[in-house]
Design an enzyme around this catalytic site. Structure first.
Site, mmCIF file in Angstrom:
data_model
loop_
_atom_site.group_PDB
_atom_site.id
_atom_site.type_symbol
_atom_site.label_atom_id
_atom_site.label_comp_id
_atom_site.label_asym_id
_atom_site.label_seq_id
_atom_site.Cartn_x
_atom_site.Cartn_y
_atom_site.Cartn_z
ATOM 1 N N CYS A 197 -4.294 -1.541 -2.228
ATOM 2 C CA CYS A 197 -4.365 -0.117 -2.540
ATOM 3 C C CYS A 197 -5.218 -0.003 -3.796
ATOM 4 O O CYS A 197 -4.825 -0.478 -4.869
ATOM 5 C CB CYS A 197 -2.950 0.405 -2.803
ATOM 6 S SG CYS A 197 -2.913 2.123 -3.326
ATOM 7 N N ASP B 49 0.863 -1.194 0.000
ATOM 8 C CA ASP B 49 0.000 0.000 0.000
ATOM 9 C C ASP B 49 0.891 1.233 0.000
ATOM 10 O O ASP B 49 2.091 1.155 0.294
ATOM 11 C CB ASP B 49 -0.935 0.027 1.223
ATOM 12 C CG ASP B 49 -1.929 1.192 1.150
ATOM 13 O OD1 ASP B 49 -2.388 1.523 0.040
ATOM 14 O OD2 ASP B 49 -2.241 1.799 2.195
ATOM 15 N N SER B 50 0.268 2.363 -0.313
ATOM 16 C CA SER B 50 1.009 3.615 -0.253
ATOM 17 C C SER B 50 1.342 3.984 1.195
ATOM 18 O O SER B 50 2.226 4.793 1.424
ATOM 19 C CB SER B 50 0.173 4.746 -0.863
ATOM 20 O OG SER B 50 -1.030 4.880 -0.126
ATOM 21 N N CYS C 175 -11.174 2.601 -0.850
ATOM 22 C CA CYS C 175 -9.795 2.955 -0.497
ATOM 23 C C CYS C 175 -9.516 2.214 0.796
ATOM 24 O O CYS C 175 -10.345 2.251 1.717
ATOM 25 C CB CYS C 175 -9.653 4.461 -0.287
ATOM 26 S SG CYS C 175 -8.070 4.943 0.454
HETATM 27 N N1 DGL Z 1 -5.094 3.117 0.507
HETATM 28 C C1 DGL Z 1 -4.962 3.435 -0.855
HETATM 29 C C2 DGL Z 1 -6.173 3.092 -1.662
HETATM 30 O O1 DGL Z 1 -6.788 2.082 -1.365
HETATM 31 C C3 DGL Z 1 -4.157 4.601 -1.241
HETATM 32 C C4 DGL Z 1 -4.577 5.929 -0.948
HETATM 33 C C5 DGL Z 1 -3.588 6.995 -1.362
HETATM 34 O O2 DGL Z 1 -2.393 6.815 -1.196
HETATM 35 O O3 DGL Z 1 -4.060 8.036 -1.832
HETATM 36 O O4 DGL Z 1 -6.515 3.759 -2.599
#
Ligand code: DGL
Length: 270
Positions: free
Chosen positions: A70, A7-8, A194
């Site tokens: 993510c 994930d980010s 998200c």
């Molecule tokens: N948690 C991530 C997602 O599901 C990333 C959110 C992000 O870094 O903007 O989109």
């Protein structure tokens, strides 16, 4: 054997937690690209470059199978990665499909033509990049007809969660739900598209009202991973240790993770 989770930042921990409960003996290698979060405001090329770098690091950690926990990376980079980047003996799975299968009441891997489903009005909450990719609507159209999806880009929520500012995150969630309701007053279901948003699930549910069914990904992804590994036992990688890797400041990321998962998590530099 080890499975990678990417994930980010901290959001994928919601998926990691569910996977750890479903597959307690499975070592999990987690990669948080905290130095570059949020991804949701980046363009597709940038997200692709960062995601392939992170996934390569998880290959090095002994994973043959990586879950992109993510939605933003799944929406903006996964298809391109599958077309030309992933080696034949490795797999990368996204997080959209299990969610859409649940929403459309399908069994895993049911590839029959799209059909009418019970829910007609669906609210999608996701990052700006995920919303503009329209990946959710595209995957849904393969499986269901006649579903009206109203998407709300939830700017700022991921940054607030990453900063540990849950008061700001709550205020932003409430204002994004209000904005969605102005466009779609009575959604029957809401998708938290998200992996950071389950950390605010109670706020989403409260702002939407008890009659709206809120779908989030963690348990659905964990179930579908368990099913996948039963069907593909060769995809257990060679890694034997669980680990938490971050491109950010390990002490800060460890504190945030510990606060969210309510157990001590120690990140190390990726
Ligand atoms: N948690 C991530 C997602 O599901 C990333 C959110 C992000 O870094 O903007 O989109």
């Amino acid at each position: 054997m080890a499975v990678g989770i990417f994930d980010s930042g901290l959001g994928g921990l919601t998926v990691l937690d569910a996977v750890a409960k479903r597959l307690p003996d499975m070592p999990l290698a987690y990669y948080a690209d905290s130095a570059h979060a949020p991804y949701g405001v980046r363009d597709a090329d940038d997200i692709y470059d960062l995601t392939t770098k992170g996934v390569s690091r998880l290959w090095e950690a002994g994973c043959d199978l990586v879950i992109l926990a993510c939605n933003t990376a799944s929406a903006a980079a996964l298809r391109r990665m599958q077309e030309s980047w992933i080696p034949r003996e490795k797999r990368v799975l996204g997080v959209f499909v299990p969610l859409i299968e649940a929403l459309t009441e399908r069994q895993w891997g049911d590839n029959s033509p799209p059909r009418e489903v019970a829910v007609k009005h669906v609210a999608l909450f996701a990052t700006p990049a995920t919303v503009s990719s329209r990946a959710f609507q595209r995957e849904l159209a393969f499986r269901a007809i006649g579903v009206d999806v109203e998407a709300q880009a939830c700017g700022g929520v991921v940054d607030a969660i990453e900063d540990g500012d849950l008061i700001l995150a709550e205020a932003l969630v409430r204002s994004h739900v209000d904005a969605l309701k102005r466009k779609m007053p009575n959604p029957e279901a809401a998708i938290l598209g998200c992996t950071h948003y389950p950390l605010m699930q109670d706020v989403f549910q409260d702002a939407l009202g008890a009659e709206v069914e809120v779908y989030s990904q963690a348990n659905l992804v964990a179930e579908s991973l368990a099913d996948y590994l039963t069907r593909h036992p060769n995809m257990y990688g060679s890694g034997t240790e669980s680990m938490f890797l971050t491109t950010g400041d390990p002490a800060k990321v460890s504190n945030g993770a510990t606060q969210f998962l309510r157990r001590r998590i120690e990140f190390v530099k990726a």
